[in-house]
Design a protein around this motif. Structure first.
Motif, PDB file in Angstrom:
ATOM      1  N   ALA A 273       0.827  -1.209   0.000  1.00  0.00           N
ATOM      2  CA  ALA A 273       0.000   0.000   0.000  1.00  0.00           C
ATOM      3  C   ALA A 273       0.857   1.253   0.000  1.00  0.00           C
ATOM      4  O   ALA A 273       0.508   2.239  -0.635  1.00  0.00           O
ATOM      5  CB  ALA A 273      -0.939  -0.009   1.203  1.00  0.00           C
ATOM      6  N   ILE A 274       1.986   1.217   0.694  1.00  0.00           N
ATOM      7  CA  ILE A 274       2.812   2.427   0.682  1.00  0.00           C
ATOM      8  C   ILE A 274       3.809   2.408  -0.479  1.00  0.00           C
ATOM      9  O   ILE A 274       4.702   3.236  -0.540  1.00  0.00           O
ATOM     10  CB  ILE A 274       3.530   2.689   2.026  1.00  0.00           C
ATOM     11  CG1 ILE A 274       4.493   1.556   2.369  1.00  0.00           C
ATOM     12  CG2 ILE A 274       2.541   2.927   3.144  1.00  0.00           C
ATOM     13  CD1 ILE A 274       5.402   1.891   3.540  1.00  0.00           C
ATOM     14  N   GLY A 275       3.645   1.476  -1.398  1.00  0.00           N
ATOM     15  CA  GLY A 275       4.385   1.568  -2.652  1.00  0.00           C
ATOM     16  C   GLY A 275       5.426   0.506  -2.930  1.00  0.00           C
ATOM     17  O   GLY A 275       6.128   0.598  -3.924  1.00  0.00           O
ATOM     18  N   ALA A 354      -4.392  -2.858   4.140  1.00  0.00           N
ATOM     19  CA  ALA A 354      -3.931  -1.774   4.994  1.00  0.00           C
ATOM     20  C   ALA A 354      -5.087  -0.891   5.436  1.00  0.00           C
ATOM     21  O   ALA A 354      -5.011  -0.187   6.424  1.00  0.00           O
ATOM     22  CB  ALA A 354      -2.889  -0.944   4.250  1.00  0.00           C
ATOM     23  N   MET A 355      -6.163  -0.957   4.661  1.00  0.00           N
ATOM     24  CA  MET A 355      -7.332  -0.119   4.958  1.00  0.00           C
ATOM     25  C   MET A 355      -8.173  -0.720   6.075  1.00  0.00           C
ATOM     26  O   MET A 355      -8.302  -1.931   6.177  1.00  0.00           O
ATOM     27  CB  MET A 355      -8.221  -0.037   3.702  1.00  0.00           C
ATOM     28  CG  MET A 355      -7.659   0.832   2.632  1.00  0.00           C
ATOM     29  SD  MET A 355      -7.882   2.527   3.116  1.00  0.00           S
ATOM     30  CE  MET A 355      -7.614   3.316   1.563  1.00  0.00           C
TER      31      MET A 355
ATOM     32  N   ARG B  86       1.394   4.807  -6.067  1.00  0.00           N
ATOM     33  CA  ARG B  86       1.209   4.866  -4.612  1.00  0.00           C
ATOM     34  C   ARG B  86       2.463   5.389  -3.929  1.00  0.00           C
ATOM     35  O   ARG B  86       2.410   6.134  -2.962  1.00  0.00           O
ATOM     36  CB  ARG B  86       0.875   3.472  -4.061  1.00  0.00           C
ATOM     37  CG  ARG B  86      -0.471   2.940  -4.513  1.00  0.00           C
ATOM     38  CD  ARG B  86      -0.908   1.791  -3.634  1.00  0.00           C
ATOM     39  NE  ARG B  86      -0.112   0.589  -3.822  1.00  0.00           N
ATOM     40  CZ  ARG B  86      -0.450  -0.420  -4.627  1.00  0.00           C
ATOM     41  NH1 ARG B  86      -1.575  -0.369  -5.304  1.00  0.00           N
ATOM     42  NH2 ARG B  86       0.322  -1.466  -4.741  1.00  0.00           N
ATOM     43  N   LEU B  87       3.597   4.961  -4.466  1.00  0.00           N
ATOM     44  CA  LEU B  87       4.859   5.326  -3.835  1.00  0.00           C
ATOM     45  C   LEU B  87       5.177   6.803  -4.010  1.00  0.00           C
ATOM     46  O   LEU B  87       5.621   7.469  -3.081  1.00  0.00           O
ATOM     47  CB  LEU B  87       5.978   4.457  -4.447  1.00  0.00           C
ATOM     48  CG  LEU B  87       7.392   4.633  -3.934  1.00  0.00           C
ATOM     49  CD1 LEU B  87       7.443   4.371  -2.440  1.00  0.00           C
ATOM     50  CD2 LEU B  87       8.331   3.677  -4.657  1.00  0.00           C
ATOM     51  N   TYR B  92      -0.428   7.960   2.254  1.00  0.00           N
ATOM     52  CA  TYR B  92      -1.557   7.383   2.979  1.00  0.00           C
ATOM     53  C   TYR B  92      -1.415   7.586   4.471  1.00  0.00           C
ATOM     54  O   TYR B  92      -0.321   7.463   5.024  1.00  0.00           O
ATOM     55  CB  TYR B  92      -1.633   5.879   2.757  1.00  0.00           C
ATOM     56  CG  TYR B  92      -2.086   5.478   1.393  1.00  0.00           C
ATOM     57  CD1 TYR B  92      -3.430   5.394   1.098  1.00  0.00           C
ATOM     58  CD2 TYR B  92      -1.161   5.161   0.416  1.00  0.00           C
ATOM     59  CE1 TYR B  92      -3.851   5.002  -0.152  1.00  0.00           C
ATOM     60  CE2 TYR B  92      -1.563   4.771  -0.836  1.00  0.00           C
ATOM     61  CZ  TYR B  92      -2.912   4.698  -1.121  1.00  0.00           C
ATOM     62  OH  TYR B  92      -3.317   4.324  -2.358  1.00  0.00           O
ATOM     63  N   PHE B  94      -3.456   5.675   7.506  1.00  0.00           N
ATOM     64  CA  PHE B  94      -4.474   4.657   7.726  1.00  0.00           C
ATOM     65  C   PHE B  94      -5.098   4.801   9.112  1.00  0.00           C
ATOM     66  O   PHE B  94      -4.634   5.568   9.948  1.00  0.00           O
ATOM     67  CB  PHE B  94      -3.868   3.263   7.570  1.00  0.00           C
ATOM     68  CG  PHE B  94      -3.282   3.026   6.218  1.00  0.00           C
ATOM     69  CD1 PHE B  94      -4.103   2.796   5.131  1.00  0.00           C
ATOM     70  CD2 PHE B  94      -1.901   3.032   6.028  1.00  0.00           C
ATOM     71  CE1 PHE B  94      -3.555   2.574   3.878  1.00  0.00           C
ATOM     72  CE2 PHE B  94      -1.358   2.820   4.781  1.00  0.00           C
ATOM     73  CZ  PHE B  94      -2.192   2.586   3.698  1.00  0.00           C
ATOM     74  N   SER B  97      -1.615   3.110  12.465  1.00  0.00           N
ATOM     75  CA  SER B  97      -0.467   3.780  11.852  1.00  0.00           C
ATOM     76  C   SER B  97       0.167   2.941  10.745  1.00  0.00           C
ATOM     77  O   SER B  97       0.691   3.473   9.779  1.00  0.00           O
ATOM     78  CB  SER B  97       0.565   4.075  12.924  1.00  0.00           C
ATOM     79  OG  SER B  97       0.985   2.870  13.513  1.00  0.00           O
ATOM     80  N   ARG B 159       5.364  10.101   7.609  1.00  0.00           N
ATOM     81  CA  ARG B 159       5.706   9.183   6.527  1.00  0.00           C
ATOM     82  C   ARG B 159       4.884   9.482   5.267  1.00  0.00           C
ATOM     83  O   ARG B 159       5.390   9.383   4.147  1.00  0.00           O
ATOM     84  CB  ARG B 159       5.467   7.735   6.963  1.00  0.00           C
ATOM     85  CG  ARG B 159       5.872   6.735   5.890  1.00  0.00           C
ATOM     86  CD  ARG B 159       5.677   5.314   6.342  1.00  0.00           C
ATOM     87  NE  ARG B 159       4.269   4.991   6.526  1.00  0.00           N
ATOM     88  CZ  ARG B 159       3.830   3.785   6.882  1.00  0.00           C
ATOM     89  NH1 ARG B 159       4.703   2.811   7.105  1.00  0.00           N
ATOM     90  NH2 ARG B 159       2.548   3.561   7.036  1.00  0.00           N
ATOM     91  N   ASP B 171      -7.677   7.537   5.959  1.00  0.00           N
ATOM     92  CA  ASP B 171      -8.847   6.701   6.224  1.00  0.00           C
ATOM     93  C   ASP B 171      -9.065   6.635   7.728  1.00  0.00           C
ATOM     94  O   ASP B 171      -8.338   5.932   8.422  1.00  0.00           O
ATOM     95  CB  ASP B 171      -8.586   5.303   5.641  1.00  0.00           C
ATOM     96  CG  ASP B 171      -9.730   4.361   5.914  1.00  0.00           C
ATOM     97  OD1 ASP B 171     -10.877   4.832   5.981  1.00  0.00           O
ATOM     98  OD2 ASP B 171      -9.470   3.155   6.060  1.00  0.00           O
TER      99      ASP B 171
END
Lengths: 359, 232
Positions: A273-275, A354-355, B86-87, B92, B94, B97, B159, B171
């Protein structure tokens, strides 16, 4: 990536140490059994294994068993022999020791002195074609209290033989070898025979022998070694243990890596999710497996070497670096294979995990 | 002009198979957000807020419609390209964390930079600047298990900003925090969004944070309905 992989292993010390230990012990066991197999193989058959020979001419009915092979002496003349081709007589017998009640089991090997079949005498002197009833023994018999100059009595013929020298690492079917000359061989055997004709390097004269003796054939040294009584049974059972160990290793490691990646599925999802890419995660897992394998293999080689040094001499054990390298390679492939099962989980890990999850 | 919006969704539809029925979660949804704007999305659970956020954040693919990130349509990208989006373009935050447990706070930030191959002395300094902003500079060497819930969430906020993304998606960022801490965390997000001129979407239940947002949407029947300010 390297630092990331290592940091993870250091953080979760316990689980990675467990895998490390499993790998280490499996590798050590493989190396030690291999060492014993080599040691036993040497202890069993060193006289033939170390013989500087390429092929043996044996009697056809012998089924590759050199101790059963009998070639009639009359069919082959002395002229057929050369520096490259020599006769060999083998018979297993028991001998009585002078001034002692003990009997010893030995394998008599008749050779021509100064031929390529004669081993180097480490103590005393070598055989001489001019003298009869002399014997050069494997030095393991010194543990039975036999000394230079002592006399041994062949139980079958009653002939007395004088010990004139000792050589080392000469065994046949786990018995020490006693070397004698063919003149002595004729004294002991009423109907002397050749067990085999041995050739150092293949040559054309091999065909001459084949033509002269009908019921015989040339076989390579490897098969003669396998034909030694008990040799194959012994090696096969050890080899089976090794094979099973490696199969067990595949499953144990596979299961371990699998459980570990299942545990980490959520983690993989978050990283995605973070890439993080799937390829990156697979590579970093594989890297961890390789680091673990390397460390445990190096430790296992060290451990096996230490075992080799502390084992008492009468336990046959041989540290063979080439074979250890081979088995290390197999274990490395096995552990990487085991970890590949888990890459499937990495590919499947969904970043959506992750959500919406509350700790 | 598409590219004036860092993120825009056009006629997005998302359906789920639920037994033999098909549930429509998002229906012909269109949406744009500008830089420097912070948007809150509220609505009952199950209304599709998280689905909307997942589609906006390249975690889910819509069944129909277009998702445009910085002028590039990402619907048809493969997994690896989406991972890159995404990177590099999305940050994000969440519910939890979701810090990497075996990396300390600053390494969690460095890790993102390293994956994006943007690791440099300057970027390292930027990490420390971000940690200072979220008030965690003195905790930079601590591991996530050594931090409180609020601290973890602040680290996650740092981050989210570390790779200079245009879009910040959050979210329920305050779901695991008590009310005083959640307000502090939201103020922090708001300040950083304004300062770095990001476009931020916050999905939330938490009414008390709404005054911090520029626009507020409710998820209703698979679509987003803007709420008038006066109602709050």
């Amino acid at each position: 990536m390297l630092s990331h992989s290592i940091k993870e292993m250091i953080f979760y010390k316990v689980r990675y140490l467990l895998i490390l230990f499993i790998l280490f012990f499996i590798a050590s066991l493989v190396f030690i059994i291999n060492g014993l197999a080599n040691g036993l193989s040497m202890d069993n058959a060193s006289s033939i294994k170390k013989m500087n020979a390429e092929s043996f001419f044996l009697d056809k009915d012998s089924e590759n068993r050199i101790d059963r092979s009998k070639l009639t002496m009359g069919e082959i003349s002395e002229d057929d022999f050369s520096a490259n081709m020599q006769p060999l007589g083998i018979s297993m017998t028991s001998m009585g020791i002078e001034k002692s009640d003990k009997d010893i089991e030995v394998t008599l090997m008749a050779i021509n002195s100064a031929s390529f079949l004669e081993p180097i005498a480490k103590e005393g002197k070598g055989l001489s074609n001019k003298k009869v009833n002399e014997v050069v023994l494997d030095d393991s018999l010194k543990q039975e209290g036999i000394k230079l100059g002592q006399k041994l009595r062949d139980e079958k013929s009653g002939v007395w033989l004088e010990v004139i020298g000792f050589t080392s690492n000469q065994t046949f079917s786990h018995t020490p070898v006693a070397f004698i000359t063919f003149d002595t061989w004729k004294e002991i055997n009423l109907e002397p025979f050749y067990s085999a004709i041995v050739v150092q390097n293949s040559s054309d004269s091999m065909e001459d022998i084949s033509n002269k003796v009908n019921d015989g054939g040339w076989i390579e040294k490897e098969f003669v070694v396998k034909g030694i009584p008990g040799y194959e049974a012994e090696q096969n059972s050890l080899f089976m243990m090794l094979a099973f160990l490696i199969v067990i290793a595949v499953f144990v490691l596979g299961a371990f890596f699998y459980i570990m990646t299942i545990q980490k599925t959520n983690q993989f999802g978050i990283l995605k999710a973070i890439g993080a890419k799937t390829a990156y995660l697979c590579k970093s897992t594989l890297l961890q497996v390789m680091i673990l394998t390397m460390i445990s293999l190096i430790a296992a080689v060290g451990f096996t070497w230490a075992i080799f040094l502390v084992l008492p001499e009468d336990i046959p054990f041989l540290f063979d670096p080439i074979q250890i390298a081979k088995f290390s390679g197999i274990i490395a492939i096995v552990s990487i294979f085991g970890s590949l099962l888990s890459t499937f989980n990495i590919i499947q890990a969904d970043p959506i995990q992750a959500m919406g999850r509350v700790e | 002009m598409q590219s004036q919006y860092p993120l825009s969704l056009k006629s997005v539809t998302k359906m789920y198979e639920d037994g033999d029925k098909t549930a429509i979660i998002l229906k012909d949804l269109s949406f744009n957000i500008k830089n420097g704007e912070m948007i809150a999305i509220i609505g009952p659970s199950g209304s599709g807020k998280s689905t909307f956020l997942s589609i906006a954040g390249a975690l889910l693919t819509p069944d129909d419609g277009e998702v445009i990130v910085n002028g590039v349509t990402i619907n048809n990208c493969n997994e690896s390209d989406k991972a890159n989006v995404r990177l590099n373009q999305i940050g994000y935050i969440f519910q939890t964390s979701n810090l990497v447990p075996y990396l300390n706070v600053e390494e969690n930030l460095f890790f993102v930079l390293k994956m994006a191959k943007q690791w440099s002395v300057a970027s390292k300094e930027f990490c420390h600047l971000l940690l200072e902003k979220v008030g965690l500079l003195n905790r930079a060497k601590h591991y996530p298990y050594q931090l409180s819930g609020g601290e973890k969430q602040r680290a996650a906020i740092a981050r989210a900003f570390v790779n200079h993304p245009e879009i910040i998606l959050a979210d329920e960022p305050t779901a695991s925090l008590d009310s005083s801490r959640s307000l502090a965390v939201m103020e922090l997000i708001s300040n950083m969004v304004k300062q770095y001129n990001k476009a931020a979407i916050i999905v939330t239940h938490d009414e008390q944070i709404l005054p911090l947002c520029d626009r507020i949407f409710t998820m209703k029947d698979g679509n987003l309905v803007e709420k008038e300010r006066e109602f709050i």
